[in-house]
Each structure stands twice: as C-alpha cells, then as structure tokens.
Design an enzyme around this catalytic site. Structure first.
Site, PDB file in Angstrom:
ATOM      1  N   LYS A  49      38.946  25.579  39.188  1.00  0.00           N
ATOM      2  CA  LYS A  49      39.702  25.657  40.215  1.00  0.00           C
ATOM      3  C   LYS A  49      40.656  26.716  40.323  1.00  0.00           C
ATOM      4  CE  LYS A  49      40.843  22.389  41.037  1.00  0.00           C
ATOM      5  NZ  LYS A  49      39.505  21.168  41.521  1.00  0.00           N
ATOM      6  N   GLY A  51      37.910  28.962  42.343  1.00  0.00           N
ATOM      7  CA  GLY A  51      36.908  28.854  43.651  1.00  0.00           C
ATOM      8  C   GLY A  51      35.332  28.645  42.912  1.00  0.00           C
ATOM      9  N   THR A 108      28.944  27.238  34.598  1.00  0.00           N
ATOM     10  CA  THR A 108      30.026  26.902  33.196  1.00  0.00           C
ATOM     11  C   THR A 108      31.579  27.588  33.187  1.00  0.00           C
ATOM     12  OG1 THR A 108      30.575  27.195  31.304  1.00  0.00           O
ATOM     13  CG2 THR A 108      30.153  29.284  32.018  1.00  0.00           C
ATOM     14  N   HIS A 109      32.780  26.716  33.034  1.00  0.00           N
ATOM     15  CA  HIS A 109      34.062  27.256  33.030  1.00  0.00           C
ATOM     16  C   HIS A 109      34.163  27.911  31.599  1.00  0.00           C
ATOM     17  CE1 HIS A 109      35.246  25.464  36.656  1.00  0.00           C
ATOM     18  NE2 HIS A 109      35.269  23.679  36.201  1.00  0.00           N
ATOM     19  N   SER A 139      46.769  23.920  41.569  1.00  0.00           N
ATOM     20  CA  SER A 139      45.297  23.574  42.002  1.00  0.00           C
ATOM     21  C   SER A 139      45.302  22.374  40.786  1.00  0.00           C
ATOM     22  CB  SER A 139      44.547  24.639  42.030  1.00  0.00           C
ATOM     23  OG  SER A 139      42.800  24.088  42.918  1.00  0.00           O
ATOM     24  N   TYR A 194      39.577  35.523  43.826  1.00  0.00           N
ATOM     25  CA  TYR A 194      39.520  34.605  44.778  1.00  0.00           C
ATOM     26  C   TYR A 194      39.914  34.974  45.916  1.00  0.00           C
ATOM     27  CZ  TYR A 194      40.930  30.298  47.375  1.00  0.00           C
ATOM     28  OH  TYR A 194      41.850  29.154  47.970  1.00  0.00           O
ATOM     29  N   THR A 228      30.643  29.457  54.875  1.00  0.00           N
ATOM     30  CA  THR A 228      31.662  29.044  52.909  1.00  0.00           C
ATOM     31  C   THR A 228      32.875  29.266  54.045  1.00  0.00           C
ATOM     32  OG1 THR A 228      31.611  31.697  53.255  1.00  0.00           O
ATOM     33  CG2 THR A 228      29.510  30.135  52.302  1.00  0.00           C
TER      34      THR A 228
HETATM   35  S1  PPS Z   1      36.918  23.083  40.018  1.00  0.00           S
HETATM   36  O1  PPS Z   1      36.768  21.196  40.049  1.00  0.00           O
HETATM   37  O2  PPS Z   1      37.346  23.673  38.793  1.00  0.00           O
HETATM   38  O3  PPS Z   1      35.181  23.038  40.086  1.00  0.00           O
HETATM   39  O4  PPS Z   1      37.140  23.602  41.532  1.00  0.00           O
HETATM   40  P1  PPS Z   1      36.986  25.351  41.901  1.00  0.00           P
HETATM   41  O5  PPS Z   1      35.791  25.219  43.384  1.00  0.00           O
HETATM   42  O6  PPS Z   1      36.262  26.326  41.385  1.00  0.00           O
HETATM   43  O7  PPS Z   1      38.151  25.427  42.723  1.00  0.00           O
HETATM   44  C1  PPS Z   1      39.038  23.991  43.932  1.00  0.00           C
HETATM   45  C2  PPS Z   1      39.820  25.291  44.206  1.00  0.00           C
HETATM   46  O8  PPS Z   1      39.509  26.261  45.491  1.00  0.00           O
HETATM   47  C3  PPS Z   1      39.120  25.729  46.967  1.00  0.00           C
HETATM   48  N1  PPS Z   1      38.500  26.583  48.196  1.00  0.00           N
HETATM   49  C4  PPS Z   1      38.512  27.240  48.786  1.00  0.00           C
HETATM   50  N2  PPS Z   1      38.851  28.441  48.770  1.00  0.00           N
HETATM   51  C5  PPS Z   1      39.180  29.259  49.799  1.00  0.00           C
HETATM   52  N3  PPS Z   1      37.839  29.007  50.084  1.00  0.00           N
HETATM   53  C6  PPS Z   1      36.524  28.097  50.535  1.00  0.00           C
HETATM   54  N4  PPS Z   1      35.428  28.033  51.397  1.00  0.00           N
HETATM   55  C7  PPS Z   1      36.871  27.186  49.227  1.00  0.00           C
HETATM   56  N5  PPS Z   1      36.611  26.314  48.624  1.00  0.00           N
HETATM   57  C8  PPS Z   1      36.619  25.609  47.744  1.00  0.00           C
HETATM   58  C9  PPS Z   1      39.529  24.596  46.990  1.00  0.00           C
HETATM   59  O9  PPS Z   1      40.402  24.345  48.196  1.00  0.00           O
HETATM   60  C10 PPS Z   1      40.535  24.355  45.494  1.00  0.00           C
HETATM   61  O10 PPS Z   1      41.682  25.209  45.646  1.00  0.00           O
HETATM   62  P2  PPS Z   1      43.136  24.391  46.375  1.00  0.00           P
HETATM   63  O11 PPS Z   1      44.134  25.347  46.203  1.00  0.00           O
HETATM   64  O12 PPS Z   1      43.182  23.582  45.199  1.00  0.00           O
HETATM   65  O13 PPS Z   1      42.747  23.957  47.396  1.00  0.00           O
END
Ligand code: PPS
Length: 296
Positions: A49, A51, A108-109, A139, A194, A228
C-alpha cells in the site's frame, strides 16, 4: 519454518522467519529463496500500500518511452512478476520471472532479510518506494476489508494495533522501511517517497528515468506525469484491478484506487489514537535518520 500466525475470514497468515506472509508464499518458500536474479534485473520494492502500482506504471511508461498503447499490453500485475506470489496451480511469481526475457523488471514486498540472496550477489538495481505509516495503515485497512484473500482486518481500532505489532501480511512497516533505508548506500538503491512523487511527480519521475539509464525528452516526461496521475490510473482497466474477480477483490467494499492522497489518516485517527501512535512511532523509529512527510 512456517507457523500459523493469525486466523482470518477464510485465510490465515504463516510466519516465515518471524514474518507473517500469505500461506501459499510460505509453502513456496524454498523456490522463492533459491530464485536466481540477473545483474540487469530491476526490482521494485515496497511495503504493501505504498504506491507499488503507481511506480510500476511509471517504470513501464519510462521503459516504453511514453507509449501508452504498449503499456496497455496487459494488466499491471502481469507486467512485472511478483517474486513471492504463489497461487497453485497457477505459475508462481518465480516461474513467471524465469520465463521473462531480460532485462527484467520484477517486484516484491519482501523486507531485506527475506529477499532471495541472489539479488544482493548480482548487485541488482532496487527501486524502493516508502509511504508514511499513517496513510499506509489507512490504505491497508481498506484493502484488507476488500481483499478476500487476506484476513478480515476487524475494526479500525483493532487493525491499527495489528499493524503496529507487525501482524499484517509482509510484517512490520517499521522494520521494512528501516531495513531498506539502512542499506540504501551499500547497494544500487533509489529510495523514493510516495509523498514526493505526489508533490512533484516530474522531478521524481526524472530520478527514476536516470536511475534506469534512460534519457527521455521533456514532452515525454510531461506525458508520463499525466498518464500516471491518480485520476488516469483509476480509470485505466490495466491499472485499476477491475479485471480481478469480485470473489478476490470486492471493489464495492472499497476501490483498489481508493483516494491516492497524502494525509487521509486525519480522517481516520482520533486525537487519542494519533498521540498513542506518535509515541510508539518515536520509539520504533529511534536512531534512524528517515523523515516522512505527513501532509502536503
Ligand atoms: S498493493 O496492493 O500493495 O500493490 O498496493 P499499492 O499499489 O502499493 O498501493 C495502493 C495505494 O496507492 C494509491 N495509488 C496512487 N496514489 C497516487 N497516484 C497514483 N497514480 C496512484 N496509484 C495508486 C492507491 O490509491 C492506494 O492508496 P489509497 O490511499 O488506498 O488510495
């Protein structure tokens, strides 16, 4: 050694070396650990979560030199094999990475101590994205409510405790971030935040481009910034997880592309909860020089 850590909806986590992971990942651990990295691999590393999807799309747009159609060749989950992913009988993340031609971009996480050792031996490039703990827990909470493959998060209050105690899948946010931060100058690691990408996407995208050894013109960079953005990626079926069945990700509970902001934690933490979190945060992060931005 794998131990059952937590019971959930239909699933439970397994501990691998003290770290809770998805059970199928624990079951496939020997294949994951013996994964053979190559010197020209680029590994995208994140705590969940933080990014991941965003930086994946940025990296792919850079690799494809701003060609949107090429980036739409497949859903984002399929473009960069997820090293520890396992859902038998489907091919594992390792199987997919092995089948991929070089140069490969993988993701990877995993925390540093659980990464397959060949990534260090081959001196690969690592692109780490960190997100502040409070927005991350918010998130993660919404994600765990909608992700039917993860344990039910319980109430918000309960989940904050689970998160603080590192009993979520992939373990402690604190240890993850500190672990990668501490080694960032010993390996080829580009460490991004992020919040910085949100504040000045072009500047951060340029850093990624340089790290990848690419040189793109300004209009291409501007296009990547645009394509993006949260709004674009939320509408894009190749990035918004809309192709994942509801039985796995129930987006009627919470969309995968939920808010994409910095500071949403203020809508979730009570004053008392925030004070307690700050106190624990101070202790757990003592001695590290890492600094997070909590609001823009
Ligand atoms: S995961 O499931 O771990 O792969 O999730 P991950 O992609 O790491 O994180 C998801 C959160 O990133 C936000 N997100 C973005 N934020 C800003 N800009 C862009 N382009 C973007 N793309 C994904 C997504 O909305 C999740 O955050 P939250 O706070 O829940 O909205």
């Amino acid at each position: 050694m794998a131990l059952t850590a937590e019971l959930g909806r239909q699933t439970q986590l397994k501990e691998v070396a003290g770290n809770p992971l998805e059970p199928a990942t624990g079951d496939n651990w020997s294949q994951i650990q013996s994964f053979q990295a190559k010197p020209d691999d680029l590994l995208i590393c994140t705590y969940p979560k933080s990014g991941t999807t965003w930086i994946q799309e940025i990296v792919d747009m850079i690799e494809q030199e701003g060609d949107v159609e090429k980036c739409r060749r497949s859903i984002i989950q399929h473009r960069h094999p997820f090293i520890e992913w396992a859902r038998p009988p489907q091919p594992s993340g390792v199987d997919k990475a092995n089948a991929m031609p070089s140069p490969r971009t993988l993701r990877t996480h995993l925390p540093t101590q659980l990464l397959p050792p060949s990534f260090w031996d081959k001196n690969c490039k690592f692109l780490y994205v960190a997100r502040n703990a409070k927005d991350c827990v918010v998130s993660y909470y919404h994600f765990q409510k909608m992700n039917q493959m993860l344990p039910d998060p319980g109430t918000w209050e309960e989940f904050v405790e689970t998160f603080i105690n590192g009993k979520v899948s992939w373990g402690s946010w604190f240890d993850h971030v500190k672990g990668w931060w501490e080694i960032k100058d010993r390996y080829q690691i580009l460490f991004l935040f992020y919040e910085d990408i949100k504040r000045d996407p072009k500047n951060e995208i340029r850093k990624v481009m340089q790290f990848m050894g690419k040189n793109l013109d300004e209009p291409v960079l501007d296009k990547i910034v645009q394509e993006t953005s949260f709004e674009k990626m939320k509408e894009n079926p190749m990035t918004n997880r809309s192709t994942v069945p509801k039985s796995i990700l129930d987006q009627s509970i919470s969309p995968f592309m939920r808010k994409g902001t910095v500071g949403d934690w203020k809508n979730h933490f009570t004053v008392a909860q925030n004070e307690r979190f700050n106190e624990i945060y101070r202790k757990k992060m003592e001695g590290t020089s890492i600094n997070f931005c909590m609001e823009l």
